[in-house]
Write a protein that holds these residues in place. Structure first.
Motif, PDB file in Angstrom:
ATOM      1  N   ALA A  52      42.410  48.310  -6.433  1.00 54.07           N
ATOM      2  CA  ALA A  52      42.489  47.064  -5.664  1.00 54.07           C
ATOM      3  C   ALA A  52      42.424  45.865  -6.606  1.00 54.07           C
ATOM      4  O   ALA A  52      41.607  45.819  -7.508  1.00 54.07           O
ATOM      5  N   GLN A  53      43.310  44.914  -6.385  1.00 57.85           N
ATOM      6  CA  GLN A  53      43.351  43.710  -7.230  1.00 57.85           C
ATOM      7  C   GLN A  53      42.391  42.655  -6.709  1.00 57.85           C
ATOM      8  O   GLN A  53      41.883  41.839  -7.472  1.00 57.85           O
ATOM      9  N   TYR A  54      42.188  42.635  -5.408  1.00 57.23           N
ATOM     10  CA  TYR A  54      41.342  41.649  -4.753  1.00 57.23           C
ATOM     11  C   TYR A  54      41.055  42.140  -3.340  1.00 57.23           C
ATOM     12  O   TYR A  54      41.591  43.166  -2.911  1.00 57.23           O
ATOM     13  N   PHE A  55      40.230  41.408  -2.621  1.00 59.36           N
ATOM     14  CA  PHE A  55      40.035  41.693  -1.204  1.00 59.36           C
ATOM     15  C   PHE A  55      39.786  40.384  -0.471  1.00 59.36           C
ATOM     16  O   PHE A  55      39.510  39.346  -1.078  1.00 59.36           O
ATOM     17  N   LYS A  76      33.210  37.108  -6.904  1.00 60.21           N
ATOM     18  CA  LYS A  76      33.504  35.672  -6.931  1.00 60.21           C
ATOM     19  C   LYS A  76      34.854  35.410  -6.261  1.00 60.21           C
ATOM     20  O   LYS A  76      35.700  36.294  -6.188  1.00 60.21           O
ATOM     21  N   LYS A  77      35.015  34.179  -5.823  1.00 57.30           N
ATOM     22  CA  LYS A  77      36.290  33.740  -5.268  1.00 57.30           C
ATOM     23  C   LYS A  77      37.322  33.708  -6.394  1.00 57.30           C
ATOM     24  O   LYS A  77      37.021  33.293  -7.513  1.00 57.30           O
ATOM     25  N   TRP A  78      38.539  34.155  -6.093  1.00 54.20           N
ATOM     26  CA  TRP A  78      39.608  34.160  -7.083  1.00 54.20           C
ATOM     27  C   TRP A  78      40.573  33.020  -6.754  1.00 54.20           C
ATOM     28  O   TRP A  78      41.264  33.055  -5.748  1.00 54.20           O
ATOM     29  N   ASP A  79      40.596  32.031  -7.610  1.00 50.88           N
ATOM     30  CA  ASP A  79      41.509  30.901  -7.450  1.00 50.88           C
ATOM     31  C   ASP A  79      42.772  31.192  -8.255  1.00 50.88           C
ATOM     32  O   ASP A  79      42.914  30.747  -9.393  1.00 50.88           O
ATOM     33  N   ALA A  80      43.668  31.928  -7.635  1.00 47.75           N
ATOM     34  CA  ALA A  80      44.872  32.371  -8.344  1.00 47.75           C
ATOM     35  C   ALA A  80      46.007  31.348  -8.225  1.00 47.75           C
ATOM     36  O   ALA A  80      46.109  30.619  -7.247  1.00 47.75           O
ATOM     37  N   HIS A 102      40.619  34.781  -1.531  1.00 51.09           N
ATOM     38  CA  HIS A 102      40.629  36.119  -2.097  1.00 51.09           C
ATOM     39  C   HIS A 102      39.403  36.266  -2.988  1.00 51.09           C
ATOM     40  O   HIS A 102      38.983  35.303  -3.628  1.00 51.09           O
ATOM     41  N   TYR A 103      38.867  37.488  -3.056  1.00 49.77           N
ATOM     42  CA  TYR A 103      37.672  37.746  -3.848  1.00 49.77           C
ATOM     43  C   TYR A 103      37.934  38.873  -4.833  1.00 49.77           C
ATOM     44  O   TYR A 103      38.747  39.761  -4.576  1.00 49.77           O
ATOM     45  N   VAL A 104      37.206  38.838  -5.961  1.00 47.10           N
ATOM     46  CA  VAL A 104      37.308  39.884  -6.979  1.00 47.10           C
ATOM     47  C   VAL A 104      35.914  40.252  -7.476  1.00 47.10           C
ATOM     48  O   VAL A 104      34.981  39.460  -7.385  1.00 47.10           O
ATOM     49  N   GLY A 105      35.800  41.471  -8.009  1.00 47.26           N
ATOM     50  CA  GLY A 105      34.573  41.885  -8.670  1.00 47.26           C
ATOM     51  C   GLY A 105      34.506  41.260 -10.043  1.00 47.26           C
ATOM     52  O   GLY A 105      35.540  41.045 -10.689  1.00 47.26           O
TER      53      GLY A 105
END
Length: 180
Positions: A52-55, A76-80, A102-105
């Motif tokens: 998984a890239q994000y959730f 953390k929040k992913w600001d892509a 989107h969130y990431v580990g």
């Protein structure tokens, strides 16, 4: 009560966390680390998430589940920022906004699994070969022929194709999973 859980992805780890105060729970994992589809690979000096890239958080229940992990800093929040390229030219750019969070580990997706695994009894590098029940108790056999048991319950969280490798091919359960 003794419970075996096969697989240490999000489902297996979550089940173990919920059950550990009510039973003796042992998790069996074929890999050398936890996380399943939230795994991170290391190829020193690099690491990469290969599942998984994000959730996204789409329910109040899931928000409640991940909130402590976010507070601890493992999510953390992913600001892509996205860039679409065609014929070597940027044809479109966009950023995720507050409506599409989107969130990431952190630092990798497996951080979520490591957080959930803390304090659990996990046996790594065990390839479950078969399951059998004798006198009301379940036993697991690994590919080296060693038997692990006894368990009152077995919870299988491994993906269906992997599960098919270790359950009785004549069982109704096998036929049900095979059709998935």
């Amino acid at each position: 009560m003794n419970i075996a859980i096969i697989g240490t992805g999000l489902a297996g780890l979550t089940a173990a966390k919920k059950l550990k105060d009510f039973a003796n729970v042992t998790l069996f994992e074929k890999s050398l680390g936890v996380s399943g589809r939230l795994s991170t690979r290391n190829a020193d000096p690099y690491f990469f998430d290969h599942g998984a890239q994000y959730f996204k958080i789409k329910s109040d229940e899931f928000k409640e589940f991940v909130s402590p992990i976010i507070q601890e800093g493992f999510i953390k929040k992913w600001d892509a920022r996205f860039v679409e390229i065609k014929n070597r030219k940027i044809i479109r750019e966009r950023d995720w906004d507050e409506k599409n969070i989107h969130y990431v580990g952190v630092p990798g997706m497996n951080s979520i699994g490591k957080y959930l695994a803390h304090g659990l009894n996990i046996i790594f590098d065990i390839h479950v070969q078969s399951l059998h029940k004798d006198k009301g108790q379940w036993y697991l056999k690994d590919k080296e022929g060693s038997e692990h048991g006894y368990y009152d319950w077995i919870i299988i969280t491994a993906p269906a194709p992997q599960t098919l490798n270790f359950i009785d091919k004549n069982s109704t359960f096998y036929k049900m999973i095979e059709s998935i």
